[in-house]
Design a protein around this motif. Structure first.
Motif, short mmCIF file in Angstrom:
data_model
loop_
_atom_site.label_atom_id
_atom_site.label_comp_id
_atom_site.label_asym_id
_atom_site.label_seq_id
_atom_site.Cartn_x
_atom_site.Cartn_y
_atom_site.Cartn_z
N ALA A 42 46.36 64.29 33.63
CA ALA A 42 46.74 63.14 34.44
C ALA A 42 45.63 62.09 34.51
O ALA A 42 45.90 60.92 34.74
CB ALA A 42 47.12 63.58 35.85
N GLY A 43 44.39 62.50 34.31
CA GLY A 43 43.27 61.56 34.39
C GLY A 43 43.18 60.69 33.15
O GLY A 43 44.10 60.63 32.32
N ASP A 44 42.06 60.00 33.02
CA ASP A 44 41.88 59.16 31.84
C ASP A 44 41.77 60.03 30.59
O ASP A 44 41.54 61.24 30.67
CB ASP A 44 40.65 58.26 32.01
N LEU A 45 41.92 59.41 29.44
CA LEU A 45 41.96 60.14 28.18
C LEU A 45 40.67 60.92 27.92
O LEU A 45 40.72 62.04 27.43
CB LEU A 45 42.24 59.17 27.02
N GLY A 46 39.53 60.34 28.27
CA GLY A 46 38.25 61.01 28.05
C GLY A 46 38.13 62.29 28.86
O GLY A 46 37.68 63.33 28.36
N THR A 47 38.55 62.23 30.13
CA THR A 47 38.50 63.41 30.99
C THR A 47 39.47 64.48 30.49
O THR A 47 39.14 65.66 30.44
CB THR A 47 38.82 63.04 32.45
N ALA A 48 40.67 64.05 30.11
CA ALA A 48 41.67 64.99 29.60
C ALA A 48 41.17 65.67 28.34
O ALA A 48 41.28 66.89 28.19
CB ALA A 48 42.99 64.26 29.34
N ALA A 49 40.61 64.89 27.42
CA ALA A 49 40.10 65.45 26.17
C ALA A 49 38.95 66.42 26.45
O ALA A 49 38.89 67.50 25.86
CB ALA A 49 39.64 64.34 25.24
N ALA A 50 38.06 66.04 27.36
CA ALA A 50 36.93 66.92 27.70
C ALA A 50 37.42 68.24 28.29
O ALA A 50 36.90 69.31 27.94
CB ALA A 50 35.99 66.23 28.67
N GLN A 51 38.40 68.18 29.15
CA GLN A 51 38.93 69.40 29.78
C GLN A 51 39.62 70.30 28.75
O GLN A 51 39.33 71.49 28.66
CB GLN A 51 39.93 69.05 30.89
N VAL A 52 40.51 69.74 27.97
CA VAL A 52 41.28 70.55 27.02
C VAL A 52 40.39 71.04 25.88
O VAL A 52 40.35 72.25 25.59
CB VAL A 52 42.51 69.77 26.49
N VAL A 53 39.68 70.12 25.24
CA VAL A 53 38.84 70.51 24.10
C VAL A 53 37.72 71.44 24.57
O VAL A 53 37.42 72.45 23.92
CB VAL A 53 38.28 69.26 23.37
N GLY A 54 37.11 71.12 25.71
CA GLY A 54 36.06 71.99 26.24
C GLY A 54 36.55 73.40 26.49
O GLY A 54 35.89 74.37 26.10
N ASN A 55 37.72 73.53 27.09
CA ASN A 55 38.26 74.87 27.35
C ASN A 55 38.68 75.58 26.07
O ASN A 55 38.59 76.80 25.98
CB ASN A 55 39.42 74.80 28.36
N LEU A 56 39.13 74.83 25.08
CA LEU A 56 39.44 75.45 23.78
C LEU A 56 38.18 75.97 23.11
O LEU A 56 38.21 77.00 22.44
CB LEU A 56 40.14 74.45 22.86
N LEU A 57 37.06 75.28 23.29
CA LEU A 57 35.82 75.66 22.61
C LEU A 57 35.03 76.76 23.32
O LEU A 57 34.15 77.36 22.71
CB LEU A 57 34.93 74.42 22.44
N VAL A 58 35.33 77.03 24.59
CA VAL A 58 34.56 78.01 25.35
C VAL A 58 34.47 79.35 24.62
O VAL A 58 33.40 79.95 24.51
CB VAL A 58 35.12 78.20 26.78
N LEU A 59 35.56 79.86 24.10
CA LEU A 59 35.56 81.15 23.40
C LEU A 59 35.83 81.01 21.90
O LEU A 59 36.13 82.00 21.23
CB LEU A 59 36.59 82.10 24.02
#
Length: 174
Positions: free
Chosen positions: A37-54
């Protein structure tokens, strides 16, 4: 080494305290819409960051540990690891949201990374020897000299290593 090096930065980030209270969200797919729901940068950081954690975990685990070379085992290990991370974040009260959506996306990242590395862990598994009657855990190392071109040696013996025999194997047998 890749498993450790690829996971360490995420571990540091995940366990760095934040100036907030702890919270937990156990409803699947409840947090995900707020990420998007946030701006594109925040959304990308959340999704991509969580995909990269493991991702490094899923990429390197089956190559490092042959017993883990299946998607079902990688999935189970990723779920257990992600649940462990989220549980520790909540127990340590470090100001992070512990969310089932984090578990889902972290796990997806591990499985996707395993799919990317599959060609290497399948190739590694195919190079392992077939279990023999004397020592099922002994690998067949490639010979560096004395076996001829493409030759292999099989080393077998008792668990204590008291007796060893070397048997030349031709590539035609494989």
């Amino acid at each position: 080494m890749g498993l450790f090096a690829g996971s360490l930065p995420w571990a540091v980030m995940l366990f760095t305290p934040q100036p907030a209270g702890r919270s937990i969200d156990l409803v699947p797919l409840h947090d995900l819409p707020s990420w998007l729901a946030g701006d594109l940068g925040t959304a990308a950081a959340q999704v991509v960051g969580n995909l990269l954690v493991l991702a490094a975990f899923g990429f390197f685990l089956p190559m490092r540990f042959a017993a883990m070379a299946s998607f079902a085992r990688i999935l189970a290990a990723a779920v257990a690891t992600s649940v462990g991370i989220e549980s520790l974040q909540w127990l340590l009260a470090i100001g992070r949201v512990s969310s089932v959506d984090d578990v889902l996306v972290n796990t997806l990242g591990a499985v996707l990374a395993a799919a990317v590395s599959r060609r290497w862990w399948v190739a590694s598994a195919q190079e392992l020897p077939r279990a023999g009657p004397t020592s099922p855990s002994v690998r067949e190392p490639r010979a560096t000299s004395g076996a001829g071109v493409g030759g292999r040696f099989r080393v077998s013996g008792s668990d204590q290593g008291v007796s060893r025999s070397h048997e030349h194997l031709c590539d035609d047998e494989h």
